[in-house]
Each structure stands twice: as structure tokens, then as C-alpha cells.
Scaffold this motif. Structure first.
Motif, PDB file in Angstrom:
ATOM      1  N   PRO A 220      54.910  25.688  36.186  1.00 35.91           N
ATOM      2  CA  PRO A 220      54.333  26.999  35.905  1.00 35.91           C
ATOM      3  C   PRO A 220      55.069  28.150  36.608  1.00 35.91           C
ATOM      4  CG  PRO A 220      53.166  25.999  37.719  1.00 35.91           C
ATOM      5  CD  PRO A 220      54.290  25.058  37.364  1.00 35.91           C
ATOM      6  N   GLN A 221      56.163  27.835  37.328  1.00 39.55           N
ATOM      7  CA  GLN A 221      56.807  28.890  38.119  1.00 39.55           C
ATOM      8  C   GLN A 221      57.230  30.090  37.274  1.00 39.55           C
ATOM      9  OE1 GLN A 221      57.513  25.690  38.152  1.00 39.55           O
ATOM     10  NE2 GLN A 221      58.039  24.920  40.188  1.00 39.55           N
ATOM     11  N   ASP A 222      57.875  29.791  36.139  1.00 35.74           N
ATOM     12  CA  ASP A 222      58.359  30.888  35.304  1.00 35.74           C
ATOM     13  C   ASP A 222      57.409  31.207  34.159  1.00 35.74           C
ATOM     14  OD1 ASP A 222      60.628  30.671  36.882  1.00 35.74           O
ATOM     15  OD2 ASP A 222      61.579  29.253  35.492  1.00 35.74           O
ATOM     16  N   LEU A 223      56.587  30.253  33.859  1.00 34.14           N
ATOM     17  CA  LEU A 223      55.710  30.419  32.705  1.00 34.14           C
ATOM     18  C   LEU A 223      54.418  29.636  32.899  1.00 34.14           C
ATOM     19  CD1 LEU A 223      55.526  31.360  29.615  1.00 34.14           C
ATOM     20  CD2 LEU A 223      56.237  29.008  29.090  1.00 34.14           C
ATOM     21  N   SER A 224      53.321  30.331  32.751  1.00 27.64           N
ATOM     22  CA  SER A 224      52.034  29.628  32.757  1.00 27.64           C
ATOM     23  C   SER A 224      51.677  29.247  31.326  1.00 27.64           C
ATOM     24  CB  SER A 224      50.938  30.517  33.354  1.00 27.64           C
ATOM     25  OG  SER A 224      51.017  30.527  34.760  1.00 27.64           O
ATOM     26  N   LEU A 225      51.055  28.097  31.196  1.00 25.35           N
ATOM     27  CA  LEU A 225      50.776  27.600  29.850  1.00 25.35           C
ATOM     28  C   LEU A 225      49.372  27.015  29.782  1.00 25.35           C
ATOM     29  CD1 LEU A 225      51.834  26.900  26.998  1.00 25.35           C
ATOM     30  CD2 LEU A 225      52.733  24.772  27.950  1.00 25.35           C
ATOM     31  N   VAL A 226      48.672  27.373  28.724  1.00 21.72           N
ATOM     32  CA  VAL A 226      47.333  26.817  28.510  1.00 21.72           C
ATOM     33  C   VAL A 226      47.251  26.247  27.098  1.00 21.72           C
ATOM     34  CG1 VAL A 226      44.857  27.290  28.515  1.00 21.72           C
ATOM     35  CG2 VAL A 226      46.362  28.579  30.029  1.00 21.72           C
ATOM     36  N   GLY A 227      46.635  25.113  26.980  1.00 21.25           N
ATOM     37  CA  GLY A 227      46.454  24.492  25.670  1.00 21.25           C
ATOM     38  C   GLY A 227      45.001  24.543  25.241  1.00 21.25           C
ATOM     39  N   TYR A 228      44.662  23.698  24.294  1.00 23.85           N
ATOM     40  CA  TYR A 228      43.283  23.658  23.828  1.00 23.85           C
ATOM     41  C   TYR A 228      42.975  22.278  23.264  1.00 23.85           C
ATOM     42  CZ  TYR A 228      38.964  26.051  22.503  1.00 23.85           C
ATOM     43  OH  TYR A 228      37.662  26.486  22.425  1.00 23.85           O
ATOM     44  N   SER A 229      41.960  21.657  23.767  1.00 26.84           N
ATOM     45  CA  SER A 229      41.406  20.380  23.283  1.00 26.84           C
ATOM     46  C   SER A 229      41.264  19.323  24.372  1.00 26.84           C
ATOM     47  CB  SER A 229      42.245  19.743  22.169  1.00 26.84           C
ATOM     48  OG  SER A 229      41.833  20.217  20.921  1.00 26.84           O
ATOM     49  N   ASP A 230      42.131  19.386  25.364  1.00 27.90           N
ATOM     50  CA  ASP A 230      42.212  18.295  26.337  1.00 27.90           C
ATOM     51  C   ASP A 230      42.439  16.970  25.636  1.00 27.90           C
ATOM     52  OD1 ASP A 230      42.410  17.250  28.862  1.00 27.90           O
ATOM     53  OD2 ASP A 230      40.267  16.920  29.095  1.00 27.90           O
ATOM     54  N   ASP A 231      43.501  16.927  24.887  1.00 27.46           N
ATOM     55  CA  ASP A 231      43.928  15.676  24.257  1.00 27.46           C
ATOM     56  C   ASP A 231      44.251  14.650  25.329  1.00 27.46           C
ATOM     57  OD1 ASP A 231      43.593  16.490  21.720  1.00 27.46           O
ATOM     58  OD2 ASP A 231      45.701  16.511  21.166  1.00 27.46           O
ATOM     59  N   ASP A 232      44.396  13.418  24.906  1.00 29.50           N
ATOM     60  CA  ASP A 232      44.627  12.350  25.878  1.00 29.50           C
ATOM     61  C   ASP A 232      45.907  12.542  26.682  1.00 29.50           C
ATOM     62  OD1 ASP A 232      46.164  11.984  23.660  1.00 29.50           O
ATOM     63  OD2 ASP A 232      45.825   9.830  23.493  1.00 29.50           O
ATOM     64  N   PHE A 233      46.892  13.183  26.084  1.00 24.30           N
ATOM     65  CA  PHE A 233      48.164  13.329  26.788  1.00 24.30           C
ATOM     66  C   PHE A 233      48.206  14.550  27.701  1.00 24.30           C
ATOM     67  CE2 PHE A 233      48.568  15.541  22.720  1.00 24.30           C
ATOM     68  CZ  PHE A 233      49.017  16.786  23.124  1.00 24.30           C
ATOM     69  N   ALA A 234      47.215  15.426  27.590  1.00 23.67           N
ATOM     70  CA  ALA A 234      47.267  16.708  28.302  1.00 23.67           C
ATOM     71  C   ALA A 234      47.407  16.506  29.813  1.00 23.67           C
ATOM     72  CB  ALA A 234      46.031  17.542  27.991  1.00 23.67           C
TER      73      ALA A 234
END
Lengths: 378, 378
Positions: free
Chosen positions: B282-296
Motif C-alpha cells: 500500500p506504500q504507493d497505492l491503497s487498494l480496496v476491493g469488494y466481496s471478501d472472496d476466498d483469495f482476498a
DNA sequence: TTGTAGGCGTTATCAC
DNA sequence: GTGATAACGCCTACAA
């Protein structure tokens, strides 16, 4: 008399078109069509009234419901692909599948074993709806074997995937070349110089697991000086699955330099266990999985594994049942084996390459290499 | 006359027990039971002959087949969980599901869009078997909307998941709190100091995507000085999905410091794109997803995401259809929203924390951080 | 308490 | 060519 949602029947069309119901049946069936006049009237009325045939009735009449029972959950990538194959073949043949599996009740990690005792109920749900045949996944086939008699005694075609039923059931089966895969893995590891190898095996009750194991062990045994230590993975839920045995293998006094995990799911646990004990893959440990699940290529390092044609296996299974449903006399059971392919990736390396890093990056990584090792969500 | 696999009927039992078929029906139904003698004889004969009721017949009689059409593939973890929920609830209610979806034909990466024009056929396969109701996944519901009339005009209960149909269809729906989730993500990123954010949105035709997007954009807009740049992800197959837009976002002259991907699948592509351009998360880029898939949780760093109660959503959908099938008078459509939860993991960090490594490991990683970046399989 | 008869929506077999 | 009529397996009045 309660209200029931009644749909347009041929009788209604008959009235509408001014003919008898039997004529409607004939015209709609497309057979020995009557006069153009009559036919047109019938077809138009049917269209206007949005008539749809009732396959339930056809089912009780012809003895064919065009429904296949599929007892396999969307358990992981492999089984999802299998389901896709089944779906596509059945759909193309204008059939449909009823998907059922061992009940599981409740969210969270899925139990591989059915906790409840209602296997029979599940089976009856299919029989009572008069499916034309069934496809079974290994866990179901082996756990509920006592009840599979329900199918075979009723002359219902049974096809298993990755599992072999006793001959009395006269079931067809679809496999991939498990023995070939097991030998290929052994050959690969031996060629890399490994002589002390471990095997994280699947359940002894599962045919696929037995075949992979015996082929692998056999091939290792044929190499002078090579030994294989095997542990059988337990059947916990998704998160505990095989992790204990993975740790066990890595904690051995004379730890193996290479491990063959009977499935990619098991292999993932080995990544975890290795990271815990700061064992580097592939420098300190070569690892091979089985299935080429979707995540296999995305592990770090990417997992060497044996690719199975999951989709095709589903297709073949569906084709087998469909063939059986058309049979007049019952033929000998068929056992199909589909080709596998060893996919070599970064998780395997020559023995004694310990000090050589893979990417040329001089810094040895001592932080967990597998994503997700750190389970502390914040 | 062709041979049909005929099973034991009540008529046979009647003969066997020396009573009339009607008596058999009554006894087996467990109602106003006759003399113990008669009852025993019937039940014993039924058991001996392994009688099983024919639900097809019951279906044409009562108008209820106890079958629910489910048009949703085991597309990913989220949908597999949904299917589990549906399965369990239906099973407990002694119902069964017919699983169908857009045909896809052929192995390999799955097309999200149906290539063929046989949507109507799929729908008819369900109608012709007289299912009591249907559950639809968003892609199906939106793509084939023209045909959904087939269901509603026949008074078949329709429940959609993650998608809202026009009011005329009078369909029920199950959602998670997409708007709440979108706002939570915005709040999280704003709190971390991010002001220049990007959004990798889902298709404008999908209700879930629209809700997440507008809630997110709205919340960002409310913060003075904060701006959001949104791109809509394309609908390629599994491997190309959204990757172009991910690259696009990261190649912007004034590149966002944080990205909200409308799904974990999209987020994974951002990991790939970021690795290609040596942008650190996350140093250069913060990232958020959606769903909390198994691989998340297993990505590196673990993905901050919004957890949806997938299993429960499946349960609720099934409960909704079942309720409809029991209805005598049609009630107002229901729209359920299930709670979501922001799961903060390692992929988000305060703005301007660039030089601080997360783990205290002094070595900045410039090798790909996401497993599987290197796609060159051996 | 039990049997008879009609009907559910369709196919199939006869007559006409 | 078309229309009765008898199945198919079961339920449900209604009659005995």
C-alpha cells in the motif's frame, strides 16, 4: 379446492383452434401434419396463448424426464469447472440437472463430510422426481455407498467422477489419468535430484487419491536410494484441511526435500506450513500439487502441478449418462480416463540449489512467501 | 411400444396388499388412517417393493413441483457461497433446484456474457418443467430482461440477487448494503488522508455496481478537496477482465493514491497492473476491493475489502421464493438488504507513508508482490 | 373404513 | 387427416 397456477393446456388450444386435443398434440409434435389450414390455426393459437408443453406429463408418459441428478457441490475451482462441463452438455441435449449434495447447514468453512444423516433423503429427492440418471462426486459416492443401491436397483444409470464404485453397481466412471500424473510427478522430482520425498495423500477411501499415491510411491520405489514418506491428509473444513499433516511432514527429523501434495488445496497448506517454519520454496523444499486450480499459478512461487481437464471431465460424465438413458440394452460399464499434463512452475527446483535464488534478487526472503500467511485481519 | 423404466406404483401396492389404489394413496399420505390391519399391509407392501412417490404426478395435480429454477453459475467464491445457501434452504424445505445459466460452450476462461441467443430456451427449460419459482443472478437478469416477462406473465415468483428489475416484474430482490459499503470504503480512504481516488466500477447495467459507485462517488464528493475518477471495467473473460482499465487508472498523469475496485476480482487485476508498473501496495497505492472472496486474505498484501454475507444472501433468496410459492394473494415485492462489513487489511495505508515499509523489513520490494504476476509457466 | 370414479396434461392407438 | 379413447400415477370427492 385450492387455487393452483394452471397454465395453458392443449385442451384450451383445441377449443381455440376448433379441433380436438389429439390433433393439437400431433401438430405440436410436428408429426404427420394435417392440412395446412388446421396446422396454422393450431400453431397460431398456441403462440397467441403462449402455450408451453408440460414436461412433467411427458415424463410420466415416456418415462424420460430429461433431468439428470448431479450430486456435486461447487466445492472449488475444479468442481466448478466440472459443473460447467456437465451443464453445457446437458443443456445442448435439452436436458437439465438437479444439483444436490450432502447437506451442510450454516455458513462459514464447509464441512467436507455430511454431518447429518439425511443422505437417503437427498437420494430420494432425485428418485422421486424420476431423474433419468445421476452423476456423483467422489465424497458422495464413497460416503453414501450404502445408499447407492437405491439408484442401481432402480436401473438408474450412475456415473461417478474421480471415484470407482464396486462392480455390482455397474456404474460408469470418469477419471483423469491419476496414475500417469503420479508417475510424472515422481519422474520430475527424481530428475531434479530429490531422493527423500514426502507425499501428502488424499483419503484412502477415495479412488483418485489411492491411484495418485500408489503410482507416485511405486515410481519412487523403483529408483534406487529414493524413499517416500506418506501421510494422509485429514478431512477438516476448508481452513484446517491438511494443515496438521503438512506441518508434520515438515517437522520430520529427516525432512523431505520435496513434497507431492495430492491436491492443490493441500499444496496451499504446505506453503503455509513452510512459511511458518521459514522453509523456502523451492530453495529448501520443492512442492508439487495436483489439479491446476485457479490459484495455483498465483501462489508465490507459482505451483508446479498436474493439470486435469476438469471441464472435459464434466462433459464426458454428462455424455455417459445421456448415452445410458438412450440405451435399450444395458452395456458394460465404461471407465474413461482423460489425459493429464504436468505443469512445471516455480515451486520445484533442483536439489542442492539452496543458495541460488530464483529471480536473481540477492536478498533472501525470510518473510512469509505465501500471501495470506498473516491471518490477523485488522 | 418402447420399453420404459417403470417404477412401482400405488396400483401394484394395492394388488399386493389386497386393497384399492385409493386406500393406498390415503394410507401413504398418512391421513385419516384406516384399520391398523389395512394400514400395516399397505405400508409393508410399500416398503417391500421399495415404493417411491412420483412427484411429477403430484406436480401436475397440485400445481407445485417443489422445484426452483436457479439461474446462477458457480462463477466465483461469492456465487458458490450463494448457491450453498440456496441449496441448504431449499433442501431443508424438501425442495430442489434446477441450476441453469447462460450457455457458454467450451472450456477455458468463461465468458460472462452469453454468446449464444438461446436465453429463451434456457428460460423455457424451466417453465416447461413447471418450476415453482426462479432465482436470478444479475448478469442473467439484466442481459435477458426482455425474456423475464416469460416468468412474470406466468405468475412465477422471481427473486433477483444483487440486481433490481423494473417494477412491472414485481420481483423480489436480495442485496447487501451496497451503498453502505461504498460509503464505508470512501470514509476509510478519506480517513487515511487520500483525496485523489479512483474507482474501478462494474457495469452500469448492474444495480450492485451502480449502488456502490454512486455511494462511493457521493461520499468522496462531500469531502472538500477530494476528487474521484471512475472508469468502468469491461466484461472480458476471466483473464482479461478489467485489466485494461486497471492499467489505465494507474497510468493517469495525476495518478490516484487510492483505488476502490468494485469487486475483489477487479482488485486482483489492480495488483497485477500495479506490479507491472512497479507501484507498491500500500506504500504507493491503497487498494480496496469488494466481496471478501476466498483469495482476498491471501493476496499480498492482504486485501482490504467489504465482506458480504454471501451464504445468507442465498438463504434469503431461497426463503423469499419459498414464501411466494405458498402465497395465496400476491403481496408487495420485497427488497432485502443484508449488512456488510469493512474488513481492513494490509492493502490500505495512510497517505504519505511511502517510505515506511509495513513490516519493518528495511528492504523495499521491487519484485512483483502479487503472486502469479509471472505468468510464464514452464 | 374402504372402494369407485373423475380429472390433471399429455401421448399413443385406434377408428372414422 | 382427424377425433375418440385409453393409458400414465396419483389425488380427491363422493358413494357404499
Amino acid at each position: 379446492m385450492h387455487e393452483i397456477r394452471r397454465q395453458i393446456s392443449q385442451k384450451v388450444i383445441a377449443v381455440e383452434a376448433g379441433v380436438s386435443q389429439a390433433t393439437v398434440s400431433l401438430v405440436l409434435a410436428g408429426r404427420d401434419v394435417g392440412s395446412d389450414q388446421t396446422r396454422k390455426q393450431v400453431l397460431e393459437a398456441a403462440k397467441r396463448l403462449r402455450y408451453r408443453p408440460n414436461l412433467l406429463v411427458q415424463g410420466i408418459q415416456t418415462g424420460k424426464t430429461r433431468m439428470i441428478g448431479v450430486m456435486a457441490p461447487p466445492y472449488d475451482f475444479f468442481w466448478s469447472e466440472v459443473l460447467y462441463g456437465i451443464h453445457d452438455v446437458l443443456t445442448n441435449a435439452d436436458h437439465v440437472s438437479i444439483n444436490l449434495w450432502a447437506a451442510h447447514r450454516g455458513p462459514g468453512p464447509r464441512q467436507r463430510n455430511s454431518p447429518s444423516g439425511d443422505e437417503l433423503e437427498q437420494i430420494h429427492r432425485l428418485i422421486d422426481r424420476r431423474v433419468d440418471g445421476v452423476i456423483l462426486w467422489p465424497a458422495f459416492a464413497s460416503m453414501f455407498m450404502a445408499h447407492i443401491h437405491e439408484f442401481s436397483s432402480r436401473n438408474l444409470p450412475v456415473v461417478t467422477i474421480d471415484h470407482e464404485l464396486p462392480a455390482e453397481f455397474r456404474a460408469d466412471s470418469v477419471f483423469s489419468e491419476d496414475a500417469r500424473g503420479g508417475r510424472a510427478v515422481a519422474a520430475h522430482l527424481l530428475a531434479l535430484g530429490h531422493r527423500n520425498v514426502g507425499h501428502l495423500a488424499g483419503a484412502a477411501a477415495a479412488t483418485w487419491a489411492v491411484r495418485r499415491r500408489s503410482a507416485f510411491e511405486g515410481a519412487i520405489a523403483e529408483c534406487p536410494g529414493a524413499t517416500c514418506f506418506t501421510v494422509e491428509a485429514d478431512h477438516g473444513d476448508d481452513t484446517t484441511l491438511a494443515i496438521k499433516q503438512a506441518r508434520e511432514l515438515l517437522a520430520m527429523p529427516d525432512r523431505p526435500t520435496a513434497i507431492f501434495a495430492a491436491s492443490d488445496l493441500y499444496a496451499k497448506q504446505v506453503y503455509h506450513a513452510a512459511a511458518e517454519q521459514k522453509i523456502r520454496i523451492p530453495q529448501d523444499l520443492s512442492l508439487v500439487g495436483y489439479s491446476d486450480d485457479d490459484f495455483a499459478a498465483e501462489l508465490f512461487p507459482p505451483l508446479t502441478t498436474v493439470r486435469q481437464p476438469a471441464y472435459d471431465m464434466g462433459c464426458k460424465a454428462a455424455e455417459l449418462v445421456l448415452a445410458r438413458t438412450k440405451e435399450v440394452v444395458r452395456r458394460e460399464p465404461q471407465n474413461l480416463k482423460l489425459p493429464v499434463e504436468l505443469v512445471v512452475r516455480g515451486s520445484t527446483a533442483p536439489l542442492n540449489a539452496s543458495r541460488n535464488t530464483v529471480s536473481g534478487n540477492g536478498t533472501a526472503r525470510n518473510t512469509p512467501v505465501l500471501n495470506g500467511i498473516s491471518r490477523n485481519d485488522g
